[in-house]
Design an enzyme around this catalytic site. Structure first.
Site, PDB file in Angstrom:
ATOM      1  N   HIS A 255       0.865  -1.181   0.000  1.00 40.29           N
ATOM      2  CA  HIS A 255       0.000   0.000   0.000  1.00 40.29           C
ATOM      3  C   HIS A 255       0.903   1.233   0.000  1.00 40.29           C
ATOM      4  O   HIS A 255       2.024   1.181   0.518  1.00 40.29           O
ATOM      5  CB  HIS A 255      -0.836  -0.059   1.281  1.00 40.29           C
ATOM      6  CG  HIS A 255      -1.891   0.990   1.409  1.00 40.29           C
ATOM      7  ND1 HIS A 255      -1.622   2.260   1.842  1.00 40.29           N
ATOM      8  CD2 HIS A 255      -3.220   0.949   1.165  1.00 40.29           C
ATOM      9  CE1 HIS A 255      -2.745   2.953   1.877  1.00 40.29           C
ATOM     10  NE2 HIS A 255      -3.732   2.186   1.471  1.00 40.29           N
TER      11      HIS A 255
ATOM     12  N   ASP B  93       3.035  -4.537   8.083  1.00 36.60           N
ATOM     13  CA  ASP B  93       1.851  -3.714   7.916  1.00 36.60           C
ATOM     14  C   ASP B  93       0.647  -4.627   8.142  1.00 36.60           C
ATOM     15  O   ASP B  93       0.310  -5.442   7.268  1.00 36.60           O
ATOM     16  CB  ASP B  93       1.862  -3.117   6.500  1.00 36.60           C
ATOM     17  CG  ASP B  93       0.569  -2.384   6.172  1.00 36.60           C
ATOM     18  OD1 ASP B  93      -0.408  -2.497   6.938  1.00 36.60           O
ATOM     19  OD2 ASP B  93       0.536  -1.701   5.133  1.00 36.60           O
TER      20      ASP B  93
ATOM     21  N   GLN C 277      -4.624  -4.895   7.265  1.00 36.68           N
ATOM     22  CA  GLN C 277      -5.705  -5.783   6.799  1.00 36.68           C
ATOM     23  C   GLN C 277      -5.774  -7.086   7.580  1.00 36.68           C
ATOM     24  O   GLN C 277      -6.592  -7.947   7.253  1.00 36.68           O
ATOM     25  CB  GLN C 277      -5.531  -6.085   5.299  1.00 36.68           C
ATOM     26  CG  GLN C 277      -5.667  -4.876   4.404  1.00 36.68           C
ATOM     27  CD  GLN C 277      -7.058  -4.228   4.449  1.00 36.68           C
ATOM     28  OE1 GLN C 277      -8.022  -4.812   4.945  1.00 36.68           O
ATOM     29  NE2 GLN C 277      -7.155  -3.016   3.941  1.00 36.68           N
TER      30      GLN C 277
ATOM     31  N   LYS D 267     -10.266  -0.254  11.011  1.00 34.86           N
ATOM     32  CA  LYS D 267     -10.528  -1.428  10.167  1.00 34.86           C
ATOM     33  C   LYS D 267     -10.895  -2.646  11.012  1.00 34.86           C
ATOM     34  O   LYS D 267     -11.066  -3.739  10.493  1.00 34.86           O
ATOM     35  CB  LYS D 267      -9.294  -1.751   9.323  1.00 34.86           C
ATOM     36  CG  LYS D 267      -8.981  -0.684   8.262  1.00 34.86           C
ATOM     37  CD  LYS D 267      -7.845  -1.141   7.389  1.00 34.86           C
ATOM     38  CE  LYS D 267      -7.161  -0.048   6.630  1.00 34.86           C
ATOM     39  NZ  LYS D 267      -7.949   0.559   5.572  1.00 34.86           N
TER      40      LYS D 267
HETATM   41  N1  C6P Z   1      -6.281   0.631   2.985  1.00 34.39           N
HETATM   42  C1  C6P Z   1      -8.208   0.260   1.597  1.00 34.39           C
HETATM   43  O1  C6P Z   1      -7.578  -0.683   1.139  1.00 34.39           O
HETATM   44  P1  C6P Z   1      -4.753   3.898   7.300  1.00 34.39           P
HETATM   45  O2  C6P Z   1      -5.315   4.769   6.230  1.00 34.39           O
HETATM   46  O3  C6P Z   1      -3.513   4.492   7.914  1.00 34.39           O
HETATM   47  O4  C6P Z   1      -5.750   3.459   8.303  1.00 34.39           O
HETATM   48  O5  C6P Z   1      -4.311   2.530   6.582  1.00 34.39           O
HETATM   49  C2  C6P Z   1      -3.437   2.566   5.491  1.00 34.39           C
HETATM   50  C3  C6P Z   1      -3.225   1.185   4.941  1.00 34.39           C
HETATM   51  C4  C6P Z   1      -1.997   0.595   5.068  1.00 34.39           C
HETATM   52  N2  C6P Z   1      -1.759  -0.662   4.627  1.00 34.39           N
HETATM   53  C5  C6P Z   1      -2.722  -1.388   4.059  1.00 34.39           C
HETATM   54  C6  C6P Z   1      -2.420  -2.779   3.611  1.00 34.39           C
HETATM   55  C7  C6P Z   1      -3.995  -0.845   3.882  1.00 34.39           C
HETATM   56  O6  C6P Z   1      -4.938  -1.570   3.300  1.00 34.39           O
HETATM   57  C8  C6P Z   1      -4.254   0.487   4.313  1.00 34.39           C
HETATM   58  C9  C6P Z   1      -5.578   1.127   4.074  1.00 34.39           C
HETATM   59  C10 C6P Z   1      -7.600   1.131   2.661  1.00 34.39           C
HETATM   60  O7  C6P Z   1      -9.342   0.525   1.201  1.00 34.39           O
HETATM   61  C11 C6P Z   1      -7.603   2.566   2.245  1.00 34.39           C
HETATM   62  S1  C6P Z   1      -6.698   2.853   0.767  1.00 34.39           S
END
Ligand code: C6P
Length: 412
Positions: free
Chosen positions: A129, A206, A209, A232
């Site tokens: 991401h 990370d 998810q 999430k």
């Molecule tokens: N993905 C989606 O897939 P934040 O915005 O800091 O809470 O999370 C960022 C982030 C980092 N790593 C991964 C693997 C993610 O999936 C995400 C957030 C969301 O819809 C928004 S793009």
């Protein structure tokens, strides 16, 4: 991995805990398939936030009055709860942040600023991401470090055969996602950490998810850092955490300066607290931390093994049913996958499809999902994604398939 026995859960009763799922969109019952972007919140979390504001609200770590003590106790108890949830050795290894993005930026600034020099290598993967890519690009620009990437194979898994040639003595950090937010791939975290450690590199996972979907134990995984977001996993927005192994956190300077993170200050110089407070300048998101702890209590009451089993069954069912549609390309692994399925349809652009689906009350997500390099790797500008959580049902997936059939007819 993830083989802890799951208990039987009454999923329909669980669904009733989420008031928003009774909403309608465009006159249709809402089908919320966008939990990878943010999950919905059960009544227990909404109530915990209200309870905090009605009975405990005050600033933490400063006041000597009753409310401040209550707020401080609740805030620090939340830190302990997060530590237990990820299997950290101590609550001091948990830093509250705004979420995954801020957690990763914290490491890139505080650790990277001190330990990364010209010529050092930071290893990422092609499926990261933007949150686990851009902070490292910025660090590389500041320091002259180099970025390297583990390629992704056509089936959406990491090409681990290439990994050994990337594990060089210059490698200082291997930062990778646990579950891909576009492909659903579940990466072998423990194995990747072990391999990186063998060449003396640190590891950052990370877990955006994964944290709300499956059991995580940082000590068993062997990672040095783990980043995740509360929103999430049933928690409020604006709160998340960074786990950092005690020894690693102790070696890091602060990144934000301000109140709460100091022991003493003169006009010229300051002495900083130890971790985690050294990394939490200013008034923290107290209500958010309490909401996150409530989310953890809620998730643990259901049980992560049961949640993982339920969500992955939904994802497999959806992936299988999607193949009924003509001109359908499902991305990601056919084996173990996380709670989402990304796909491309010949007949319709993801943005048009998402807008079409919304007319029937179905919330999908269309676009690059903050995964532009990965989209390029698969030769697409974007995908449509259906992402699931434990409040979703197979009946909702059946309805999605009906709506997609309708879309094929409409757009062709
Ligand atoms: N993905 C989606 O897939 P934040 O915005 O800091 O809470 O999370 C960022 C982030 C980092 N790593 C991964 C693997 C993610 O999936 C995400 C957030 C969301 O819809 C928004 S793009």
């Amino acid at each position: 991995m993830h083989k802890i026995a799951a208990k039987a859960v009454d999923w329909h009763a669980v669904r009733e805990d989420f008031p928003i799922l009774r909403e309608q969109a465009h006159g249709h019952p809402l089908i919320y398939f966008d939990s990878a972007a943010t999950s919905q919140k059960p009544r227990a979390i909404i109530d915990a936030l209200r309870r905090y504001y009605e009975h405990e609200n005050a600033n933490v770590h400063r006041g000597l009055h009753t409310l401040s003590s209550r707020a401080t106790e609740a805030y620090e108890k939340s830190r302990q709860r997060v530590a237990e949830y990820v299997g950290a050795a101590s609550a001091d290894e948990i830093i509250f942040t705004r979420g995954t993005t801020e957690s990763i930026n914290l490491v890139a600034h505080a650790w990277g600023g001190k330990f990364i020099h010209e010529g050092d290598v930071i290893l990422l993967t092609e499926m990261e991401h933007h949150s686990n890519l851009v902070p490292w690009q910025l660090l590389a620009e500041r320091t002259g470090a180099r970025l390297r990437f583990v390629p992704v194979r056509d089936d959406g898994t990491l090409d681990l055969e290439q990994l050994s040639s990337l594990l060089t003595p210059e490698l200082k950090l291997f930062a990778f996602t646990h579950i891909s937010n576009s492909l659903g791939t579940i990466n072998p975290v423990a194995e990747l950490c072990e391999k990186a450690h063998a060449v003396g590199a640190l590891t950052l996972v990370d877990a955006a998810q994964s944290a709300g979907h499956l059991p995580i134990n940082v000590q068993e995984l062997g990672c040095d850092y783990l980043a995740f977001s509360g929103h999430k996993m049933c928690g409020p927005t604006g709160i998340g955490a960074l786990y950092g192994r005690a020894e690693v956190l102790d070696s890091m300077p602060p990144w934000h300066g301000g109140g709460e993170m100091i022991v003493s200050v003169t006009l010229e110089k300051s002495v900083f607290k130890r971790a985690p407070h050294r990394f939490e300048a200013g008034t923290p998101n107290i209500a958010g931390a309490i909401g996150l702890a409530a989310a953890i209590d809620y998730i643990e009451q259901i049980g992560r093994p049961a949640i993982f089993e339920h969500d992955t069954q939904l994802a497999h069912y959806a992936a299988e049913r999607l193949t009924e549609l003509t001109g359908m390309h499902v991305l990601g692994p056919t084996g173990e996958r996380g709670a989402l399925v990304g796909f491309v349809m010949d007949a319709v652009h993801p943005h048009d499809l998402t807008t079409f689906a919304d007319q029937y009350g179905l919330a999908l997500r269309g676009g690059h999902h903050c995964n532009q390099p990965l989209m390029r790797r698969f030769g697409v500008s974007g995908t449509t994604r259906a992402s699931f959580y434990f409040y979703n049902t197979t009946e909702e997936i059946d309805r999605m398939i009906e709506i997609l059939h309708r879309a094929v007819r409409f757009f062709s």
